[in-house]
Design a protein around this motif. Structure first.
Motif, PDB file in Angstrom:
ATOM      1  N   TYR A 291       0.807  -1.218   0.000  1.00  0.00           N
ATOM      2  CA  TYR A 291       0.000   0.000   0.000  1.00  0.00           C
ATOM      3  C   TYR A 291       0.843   1.272   0.000  1.00  0.00           C
ATOM      4  CZ  TYR A 291      -3.775  -3.283   0.927  1.00  0.00           C
ATOM      5  OH  TYR A 291      -4.668  -4.325   0.831  1.00  0.00           O
ATOM      6  N   ASP A 292       2.140   1.111  -0.235  1.00  0.00           N
ATOM      7  CA  ASP A 292       3.053   2.257  -0.353  1.00  0.00           C
ATOM      8  C   ASP A 292       2.893   3.212   0.826  1.00  0.00           C
ATOM      9  OD1 ASP A 292       5.047   3.795  -1.536  1.00  0.00           O
ATOM     10  OD2 ASP A 292       3.636   4.977  -2.717  1.00  0.00           O
ATOM     11  N   ILE A 293       2.999   2.663   2.033  1.00  0.00           N
ATOM     12  CA  ILE A 293       2.825   3.454   3.253  1.00  0.00           C
ATOM     13  C   ILE A 293       4.133   4.161   3.602  1.00  0.00           C
ATOM     14  CG2 ILE A 293       2.290   3.358   5.723  1.00  0.00           C
ATOM     15  CD1 ILE A 293       0.529   0.896   5.101  1.00  0.00           C
ATOM     16  N   LYS A 294       4.077   5.463   3.747  1.00  0.00           N
ATOM     17  CA  LYS A 294       5.252   6.263   4.084  1.00  0.00           C
ATOM     18  C   LYS A 294       5.359   6.378   5.604  1.00  0.00           C
ATOM     19  CE  LYS A 294       5.655   7.202  -0.337  1.00  0.00           C
ATOM     20  NZ  LYS A 294       6.569   6.372  -1.161  1.00  0.00           N
ATOM     21  N   CYS A 295       6.254   5.581   6.187  1.00  0.00           N
ATOM     22  CA  CYS A 295       6.362   5.580   7.658  1.00  0.00           C
ATOM     23  C   CYS A 295       7.801   5.401   8.122  1.00  0.00           C
ATOM     24  CB  CYS A 295       5.452   4.510   8.259  1.00  0.00           C
ATOM     25  SG  CYS A 295       5.838   2.833   7.716  1.00  0.00           S
ATOM     26  N   ASP A 296       8.770   5.810   7.295  1.00  0.00           N
ATOM     27  CA  ASP A 296      10.186   5.823   7.686  1.00  0.00           C
ATOM     28  C   ASP A 296      10.701   4.451   8.112  1.00  0.00           C
ATOM     29  OD1 ASP A 296      10.157   8.596   7.274  1.00  0.00           O
ATOM     30  OD2 ASP A 296       9.655   9.015   9.356  1.00  0.00           O
ATOM     31  N   LEU A 297      10.317   3.403   7.384  1.00  0.00           N
ATOM     32  CA  LEU A 297      10.794   2.057   7.719  1.00  0.00           C
ATOM     33  C   LEU A 297      12.312   1.979   7.572  1.00  0.00           C
ATOM     34  CD1 LEU A 297      10.352  -1.002   8.301  1.00  0.00           C
ATOM     35  CD2 LEU A 297      10.042  -1.301   5.815  1.00  0.00           C
ATOM     36  N   ARG A 298      12.993   1.492   8.629  1.00  0.00           N
ATOM     37  CA  ARG A 298      14.437   1.269   8.620  1.00  0.00           C
ATOM     38  C   ARG A 298      14.713  -0.134   9.150  1.00  0.00           C
ATOM     39  NH1 ARG A 298      13.636   5.393   6.410  1.00  0.00           N
ATOM     40  NH2 ARG A 298      14.675   7.411   6.637  1.00  0.00           N
ATOM     41  N   PRO A 299      15.710  -0.843   8.590  1.00  0.00           N
ATOM     42  CA  PRO A 299      15.983  -2.212   9.036  1.00  0.00           C
ATOM     43  C   PRO A 299      16.906  -2.267  10.250  1.00  0.00           C
ATOM     44  CG  PRO A 299      17.394  -1.668   7.171  1.00  0.00           C
ATOM     45  CD  PRO A 299      16.514  -0.467   7.405  1.00  0.00           C
ATOM     46  N   GLY A 300      16.760  -3.346  11.027  1.00  0.00           N
ATOM     47  CA  GLY A 300      17.718  -3.655  12.075  1.00  0.00           C
ATOM     48  C   GLY A 300      17.317  -3.217  13.469  1.00  0.00           C
ATOM     49  N   GLY A 301      17.434  -4.152  14.412  1.00  0.00           N
ATOM     50  CA  GLY A 301      17.176  -3.857  15.818  1.00  0.00           C
ATOM     51  C   GLY A 301      18.195  -4.564  16.689  1.00  0.00           C
ATOM     52  N   VAL A 302      18.631  -3.903  17.756  1.00  0.00           N
ATOM     53  CA  VAL A 302      19.644  -4.466  18.654  1.00  0.00           C
ATOM     54  C   VAL A 302      19.061  -4.629  20.051  1.00  0.00           C
ATOM     55  CG1 VAL A 302      21.821  -3.980  19.858  1.00  0.00           C
ATOM     56  CG2 VAL A 302      21.652  -3.609  17.390  1.00  0.00           C
ATOM     57  N   PHE A 303      19.239  -5.821  20.633  1.00  0.00           N
ATOM     58  CA  PHE A 303      19.016  -6.043  22.059  1.00  0.00           C
ATOM     59  C   PHE A 303      20.366  -5.834  22.732  1.00  0.00           C
ATOM     60  CE2 PHE A 303      16.025  -8.823  19.813  1.00  0.00           C
ATOM     61  CZ  PHE A 303      14.814  -8.486  20.413  1.00  0.00           C
ATOM     62  N   ALA A 304      20.488  -4.810  23.557  1.00  0.00           N
ATOM     63  CA  ALA A 304      21.778  -4.416  24.133  1.00  0.00           C
ATOM     64  C   ALA A 304      21.925  -4.965  25.550  1.00  0.00           C
ATOM     65  CB  ALA A 304      21.897  -2.894  24.138  1.00  0.00           C
ATOM     66  N   ALA A 305      23.007  -5.687  25.800  1.00  0.00           N
ATOM     67  CA  ALA A 305      23.252  -6.303  27.106  1.00  0.00           C
ATOM     68  C   ALA A 305      24.038  -5.362  28.000  1.00  0.00           C
ATOM     69  CB  ALA A 305      24.008  -7.617  26.926  1.00  0.00           C
ATOM     70  N   CYS A 306      23.529  -5.146  29.216  1.00  0.00           N
ATOM     71  CA  CYS A 306      24.186  -4.256  30.184  1.00  0.00           C
ATOM     72  C   CYS A 306      25.194  -4.996  31.057  1.00  0.00           C
ATOM     73  CB  CYS A 306      23.144  -3.584  31.073  1.00  0.00           C
ATOM     74  SG  CYS A 306      21.931  -2.595  30.171  1.00  0.00           S
ATOM     75  N   ASN A 307      25.159  -6.324  31.042  1.00  0.00           N
ATOM     76  CA  ASN A 307      26.102  -7.112  31.843  1.00  0.00           C
ATOM     77  C   ASN A 307      26.280  -8.491  31.203  1.00  0.00           C
ATOM     78  OD1 ASN A 307      23.894  -8.844  32.871  1.00  0.00           O
ATOM     79  ND2 ASN A 307      23.308  -7.022  34.060  1.00  0.00           N
ATOM     80  N   SER A 308      27.218  -9.259  31.728  1.00  0.00           N
ATOM     81  CA  SER A 308      27.560 -10.545  31.108  1.00  0.00           C
ATOM     82  C   SER A 308      26.409 -11.543  31.209  1.00  0.00           C
ATOM     83  CB  SER A 308      28.821 -11.126  31.743  1.00  0.00           C
ATOM     84  OG  SER A 308      28.643 -11.269  33.138  1.00  0.00           O
TER      85      SER A 308
ATOM     86  N   GLN B  21      23.209 -10.854  30.986  1.00  0.00           N
ATOM     87  CA  GLN B  21      22.296 -10.529  29.889  1.00  0.00           C
ATOM     88  C   GLN B  21      22.872 -10.960  28.547  1.00  0.00           C
ATOM     89  OE1 GLN B  21      21.398  -6.347  30.234  1.00  0.00           O
ATOM     90  NE2 GLN B  21      20.084  -6.620  32.032  1.00  0.00           N
ATOM     91  N   LEU B  22      24.183 -10.840  28.371  1.00  0.00           N
ATOM     92  CA  LEU B  22      24.791 -11.276  27.115  1.00  0.00           C
ATOM     93  C   LEU B  22      24.647 -12.789  26.943  1.00  0.00           C
ATOM     94  CD1 LEU B  22      26.271 -10.380  24.587  1.00  0.00           C
ATOM     95  CD2 LEU B  22      28.435 -10.654  25.822  1.00  0.00           C
ATOM     96  N   ASP B  23      24.808 -13.533  28.038  1.00  0.00           N
ATOM     97  CA  ASP B  23      24.581 -14.987  27.977  1.00  0.00           C
ATOM     98  C   ASP B  23      23.128 -15.278  27.594  1.00  0.00           C
ATOM     99  OD1 ASP B  23      27.191 -15.448  28.730  1.00  0.00           O
ATOM    100  OD2 ASP B  23      26.726 -15.826  30.853  1.00  0.00           O
ATOM    101  N   GLU B  24      22.199 -14.472  28.126  1.00  0.00           N
ATOM    102  CA  GLU B  24      20.777 -14.653  27.793  1.00  0.00           C
ATOM    103  C   GLU B  24      20.525 -14.380  26.309  1.00  0.00           C
ATOM    104  OE1 GLU B  24      18.983 -11.988  30.559  1.00  0.00           O
ATOM    105  OE2 GLU B  24      18.994 -13.444  32.216  1.00  0.00           O
ATOM    106  N   MET B  25      21.256 -13.419  25.732  1.00  0.00           N
ATOM    107  CA  MET B  25      21.108 -13.134  24.301  1.00  0.00           C
ATOM    108  C   MET B  25      21.630 -14.286  23.446  1.00  0.00           C
ATOM    109  SD  MET B  25      19.370 -10.424  23.950  1.00  0.00           S
ATOM    110  CE  MET B  25      18.519 -11.065  25.413  1.00  0.00           C
ATOM    111  N   ALA B  26      22.702 -14.923  23.904  1.00  0.00           N
ATOM    112  CA  ALA B  26      23.213 -16.104  23.189  1.00  0.00           C
ATOM    113  C   ALA B  26      22.182 -17.226  23.227  1.00  0.00           C
ATOM    114  CB  ALA B  26      24.529 -16.553  23.812  1.00  0.00           C
ATOM    115  N   GLU B  27      21.506 -17.370  24.377  1.00  0.00           N
ATOM    116  CA  GLU B  27      20.453 -18.382  24.489  1.00  0.00           C
ATOM    117  C   GLU B  27      19.249 -18.019  23.623  1.00  0.00           C
ATOM    118  OE1 GLU B  27      20.615 -21.398  26.018  1.00  0.00           O
ATOM    119  OE2 GLU B  27      22.718 -20.803  26.208  1.00  0.00           O
ATOM    120  N   LYS B  28      18.923 -16.718  23.572  1.00  0.00           N
ATOM    121  CA  LYS B  28      17.821 -16.280  22.715  1.00  0.00           C
ATOM    122  C   LYS B  28      18.104 -16.613  21.252  1.00  0.00           C
ATOM    123  CE  LYS B  28      15.731 -12.191  23.300  1.00  0.00           C
ATOM    124  NZ  LYS B  28      14.257 -12.396  23.379  1.00  0.00           N
ATOM    125  N   GLN B  29      19.349 -16.386  20.814  1.00  0.00           N
ATOM    126  CA  GLN B  29      19.718 -16.701  19.437  1.00  0.00           C
ATOM    127  C   GLN B  29      19.493 -18.183  19.138  1.00  0.00           C
ATOM    128  OE1 GLN B  29      23.940 -16.551  18.328  1.00  0.00           O
ATOM    129  NE2 GLN B  29      23.355 -15.451  16.463  1.00  0.00           N
TER     130      GLN B  29
END
Length: 427
Positions: free
Chosen positions: A116-133, A135-143
């Motif tokens: 529908y050619d919707i103009k809404c500034d679509l941009r690719p890519g999202g980051v889950f940022a880990a504040c400590n180790s 959380q980073l281990d949890e991101m590896a498990e999420k992957q």
């Protein structure tokens, strides 16, 4: 015509369509009546219109007035609770079925934008940022978890890798979701509304639904008119009052706050977010941020329980922003606003039917942009006889908050305090 206003957000100020639709002032008929013009309602209405139904949408305020037009604008895959939690609590079959749908919402959004050619500034890519180790281990498990469910669009980021995407030393790493992304949410909602109208759909604004009379045909009564329909989709979420009393006891409106800076110099934009991804951290009470299409930083966080509006949004969010980007200490804040999302006890969406012809979906618990679009398609399929996927969601138990409405706000706030302490201590 009385003009019902949006909140004073950056999104409302930069909306592509500021025309207000008419108020419902007569008694009409339709195949399907959708209550609410947020993402759940618009996705339902648009998917049903694509199937050839005569659909009417009644909105108590403006298109995208609630969370759909106020949120952080991030396309975050999966649900507020991931498939490991679902499997532990509801079994492997439910986890597998929900896992097959967990990444569909963002694909639906991209399909609608393209078709529908919707103009809404679509941009690719999202980051889950880990504040400590941890959380980073949890991101590896999420992957690994997402890969187990057939999703392979992620990349684990080290402390040095994440700085290619986020210009701060606050994070120890993270997870890049290449098929995530971000949008101007109100312009997405307005674009979907326009697409629906092109297919013959009608949207009435400033038309508060005061009652639904159940029967073989339902009658949806507004303050100045009515719609008689074969099916109803109730999609009011956190801004729904009184129409679903039982479901209302099983959910709680919560507020989140967002600020938007002035337009930043291009060099500053590149310094903050070199690849123009959106970011959310991995805390329970998380921060989230991204650049707007015109180069502002949109930064959100903080949660208030029971839909209370804080007196000074900037005082809550600016310290969070400066902790991540201290170089913004002299930057002007142009917009600040709050909005409600709907929390459920298990932090999973609530789907259901009443009398076989009234459908509802609500309570996305902070993961609404993608899940709402999935909900609309699943509801449309169910109404046309393909109810298997709807029934997976509808089969999840829906629990009331302990102590009912009187105590759920303090209980939830106490729980949030507990998780906030865990965030601070990194445990």
């Amino acid at each position: 015509m009385n003009h019902v206003s949006h909140t004073g957000s950056y999104y409302a100020a930069s909306a592509n369509d500021k025309v207000q639709r008419s108020k419902l002032t007569e008694d009409i008929t339709a195949d399907i009546c959708v209550v609410g013009s947020g993402f759940t309602g618009l996705s339902s209405a648009l998917h049903l219109a694509e199937k050839g139904f005569k659909v009417v949408v009644v909105e108590g305020s403006r298109i995208g007035f609630g969370a759909s037009g106020r949120n952080g604008g991030q396309l975050v895959n999966s649900y507020s609770r991931d498939m490991d939690f679902i499997e532990r609590n509801y079994g492997k079959h439910v986890s597998t079925e929900m896992g097959q749908m967990a990444f569909e919402g963002s694909r639906i959004i991209k399909r609608l934008i393209n078709d529908y050619d919707i103009k809404c500034d679509l941009r690719p890519g999202g980051v889950f940022a880990a504040c400590n180790s941890k959380q980073l281990d949890e991101m590896a498990e999420k992957q690994k978890l997402w890969a187990k469910h057939g999703y392979h669009e992620t990349e684990l980021l080290s402390a040095s890798d994440i700085q290619n995407h986020v210009g701060t030393e606050r994070y120890v790493g993270g997870l890049l979701d290449k098929a995530g992304g971000h949008i101007h949410p109100l312009n997405l909602a307005l674009g979907e509304a326009a697409a629906f109208e092109k297919l013959g759909g009608i949207i009435y604004e400033d038309s508060i639904v005061v009652d639904i009379v159940h029967g073989k045909k339902a009658v949806i009564k507004t303050d100045s008119g009515s719609v008689t329909a074969d099916f109803v989709v109730v999609a009011g979420n956190a801004y729904l009052e009184g129409l679903l009393p039982k479901q209302q006891k099983q959910s709680m409106p919560c507020g989140t706050q967002i600020i938007t800076t002035e337009v930043l110099p291009e060099a500053m934009q590149k310094q903050l977010l070199p690849t123009d991804v959106c970011v959310e951290d991995c805390n329970y009470l998380l921060d989230y941020f991204r650049l707007s299409g015109d180069g502002r930083l949109i930064y959100g966080g903080g949660t208030t329980y029971g839909a209370r509006e804080p007196s000074k949004i900037e005082s809550i969010i600016i310290p969070k922003m400066l902790k991540t980007f201290p170089q913004l200490k002299d930057v002007k804040i142009d917009y600040a606003w709050t909005g409600n999302f709907l929390l459920t006890l298990m932090r999973l969406p609530q789907f259901g039917r009443i009398n076989d012809n009234v459908y509802y979906a609500q309570g996305y618990s902070g993961h609404g942009v993608t899940s709402t679009h999935l909900a609309g398609k699943v509801i449309a399929d169910a109404i046309t006889g393909q109810a298997e996927r709807f029934d997976v969601f509808a089969g999840l138990p829906q629990y009331p908050f302990p102590g009912g409405r009187l105590f759920k706000t303090p209980y939830t706030a106490m729980g949030a305090w507990y998780y906030q302490m865990r965030d601070k201590l990194g445990i």
